[in-house]
Motif scaffolding. Structure first.
Motif, PDB file in Angstrom:
ATOM      1  N   VAL A  75       0.959  -1.135   0.031  1.00 51.08           N
ATOM      2  CA  VAL A  75      -0.047   0.024  -0.058  1.00 51.08           C
ATOM      3  C   VAL A  75       0.792   1.138   0.137  1.00 51.08           C
ATOM      4  CG1 VAL A  75      -1.672   1.403   1.308  1.00 51.08           C
ATOM      5  CG2 VAL A  75      -1.938  -1.137   1.040  1.00 51.08           C
ATOM      6  N   SER A  76       0.741   2.102  -0.856  1.00 52.61           N
ATOM      7  CA  SER A  76       1.365   3.343  -0.896  1.00 52.61           C
ATOM      8  C   SER A  76       0.452   4.448  -0.340  1.00 52.61           C
ATOM      9  CB  SER A  76       1.803   3.826  -2.529  1.00 52.61           C
ATOM     10  OG  SER A  76       2.342   2.859  -3.081  1.00 52.61           O
ATOM     11  N   ILE A  77       0.994   5.179   0.626  1.00 54.53           N
ATOM     12  CA  ILE A  77       0.224   6.256   1.363  1.00 54.53           C
ATOM     13  C   ILE A  77       0.930   7.364   0.599  1.00 54.53           C
ATOM     14  CG2 ILE A  77      -0.292   7.533   3.493  1.00 54.53           C
ATOM     15  CD1 ILE A  77      -0.090   4.732   4.907  1.00 54.53           C
ATOM     16  N   ILE A  78       0.033   8.374   0.156  1.00 55.94           N
ATOM     17  CA  ILE A  78       0.471   9.596  -0.523  1.00 55.94           C
ATOM     18  C   ILE A  78      -0.137  10.679   0.067  1.00 55.94           C
ATOM     19  CG2 ILE A  78       0.341  10.916  -2.513  1.00 55.94           C
ATOM     20  CD1 ILE A  78       0.345   7.960  -4.102  1.00 55.94           C
ATOM     21  N   THR A  79       0.561  11.694   0.574  1.00 56.55           N
ATOM     22  CA  THR A  79      -0.017  12.729   1.038  1.00 56.55           C
ATOM     23  C   THR A  79       0.708  14.234   0.569  1.00 56.55           C
ATOM     24  OG1 THR A  79      -0.748  14.215   3.182  1.00 56.55           O
ATOM     25  CG2 THR A  79       1.699  13.096   3.165  1.00 56.55           C
ATOM     26  N   VAL A  80       0.243  15.140   0.409  1.00 58.53           N
ATOM     27  CA  VAL A  80       0.625  16.486  -0.166  1.00 58.53           C
ATOM     28  C   VAL A  80       0.704  17.635   0.940  1.00 58.53           C
ATOM     29  CG1 VAL A  80       0.266  18.342  -1.829  1.00 58.53           C
ATOM     30  CG2 VAL A  80      -0.414  16.026  -2.448  1.00 58.53           C
ATOM     31  N   ASN A  81       1.792  18.155   1.161  1.00 57.51           N
ATOM     32  CA  ASN A  81       2.269  19.064   2.035  1.00 57.51           C
ATOM     33  C   ASN A  81       2.314  20.583   1.224  1.00 57.51           C
ATOM     34  OD1 ASN A  81       3.008  20.205   4.558  1.00 57.51           O
ATOM     35  ND2 ASN A  81       4.605  20.640   3.286  1.00 57.51           N
ATOM     36  N   TYR A  82       1.655  21.329   1.795  1.00 57.32           N
ATOM     37  CA  TYR A  82       1.586  22.966   1.252  1.00 57.32           C
ATOM     38  C   TYR A  82       2.270  23.737   2.673  1.00 57.32           C
ATOM     39  CZ  TYR A  82       0.814  27.324  -0.723  1.00 57.32           C
ATOM     40  OH  TYR A  82       0.947  28.666  -1.253  1.00 57.32           O
ATOM     41  N   LYS A  83       3.246  24.192   2.784  1.00 57.43           N
ATOM     42  CA  LYS A  83       3.688  24.983   3.740  1.00 57.43           C
ATOM     43  C   LYS A  83       3.239  24.502   5.441  1.00 57.43           C
ATOM     44  CE  LYS A  83       4.592  28.616   0.368  1.00 57.43           C
ATOM     45  NZ  LYS A  83       4.468  29.889  -0.002  1.00 57.43           N
TER      46      LYS A  83
END
Length: 291
Positions: free
Chosen positions: A5-13
């Motif tokens: 399972v690939s957990i993907i999260t996007v961070n913006y500052k």
């Protein structure tokens, strides 16, 4: 066997918020995980910070702000899991969620499944499904009633927490990037359903959500993208639906919003709404990142 399972999260500052998510991932017992942080609009490398919280994390630094959809797509393309689990960086996950979602997706007819989302502050249910988007207003509602151990059909999954088999992404395509922020998961849900898959919510498991950490609960940015993308989403619907919505938006929604922002003296919000109206109805601009 434990599928990857690939957990993907996007961070913006928001690195501190992302680190809290990584702390929760570090506490999971599932043995075959890949975690990817897509760091949007990043001037320097925070990999060392993130690895202090989750040593195995993979960090992808992106110089420009690729938006929610673009950032997730970057992560999906870099992933190697049989399943991708998209998590907002302002969520926290606990043991048992991943195993339960995988069990649901063993049914090949199911294209995506979301857990229940609960507010981090008070643990009340935020999301247990969506209603259909109203053809007049272009809006829909969150279903907030959750019954234990129920697998429910939903017209749209929630982009803050959803597991999708990689084969479904390969079949249906990636998250539509023209939205940049808001409505992209609704359109992606619509695309996946059009390919013959069902969308589900598993109410026996939940993820905690802090909500609107990056954009704010009532920010001009949110006003802009929610309105511009509502127009764009409805434009992509069938012609009869678009015409009905267009009349409503021009003659009812627009005067109402303008008057409310004037009364509240929200000049920045009014400017954002005006630009959303122009870009959505007239210029049809996409990928506009700053307002």
């Amino acid at each position: 066997m434990y599928p990857k399972v690939s957990i993907i999260t996007v961070n913006y500052k928001q690195p501190a918020v992302t680190c809290e998510l990584l702390d929760s991932i570090a506490g999971l017992s599932y043995p075959n995980l890949e975690t990817i942080v897509v760091d949007n609009c990043q001037a320097y490398d925070d990999s060392c910070l993130y690895k202090c919280h989750l040593p195995t994390v993979k960090v992808i630094n992106v110089k420009e702000n690729s938006g929610f959809a673009g950032g997730n797509n970057i992560g999906i393309r870099a992933s190697s899991g049989e399943y991708v689990l998209l998590l907002n960086n302002d969520t926290e996950i606990e043991n048992g969620v991943i195993e339960s979602l995988i069990a649901v997706l063993k049914d090949d007819q199911i294209g995506a499944v979301s857990p229940v989302l609960k507010y981090h502050s008070n643990k009340e249910v935020q999301f247990a499904g969506f209603t259909e988007v109203n053809s007049l207003t272009g809006r829909n509602k969150l279903i907030k009633k959750s019954e234990s151990f129920e697998l429910k059909v939903t017209p749209y999954f929630h982009g803050a927490a959803v597991m999708i088999p990689k084969r479904v992404v390969d079949h249906c395509g990636y998250m539509p990037e023209e939205y940049f922020l808001y409505y992209e998961e609704l359109d992606w849900s619509r695309i996946i359903k059009s390919c013959g898959y069902e969308l589900k919510v598993l109410t026996s498991v939940s993820v905690l959500h802090k909500e609107s950490v990056s954009t704010g609960k009532n920010s001009p940015l949110k006003v802009y993208y929610q309105n511009r993308n509502r127009i764009h989403f409805m434009r992509k619907a069938k012609k009869s639906t678009w015409l009905v919505f267009l009349l409503f938006f021009v003659f009812i929604s627009t005067p109402k919003n303008v008057i409310l922002h004037l009364i509240k003296r929200e000049t920045k919000h009014l400017k954002a709404f005006t630009k959303a109206f122009y870009h959505g109805l007239i210029s049809r601009k996409t990928h506009l990142q700053l307002i």
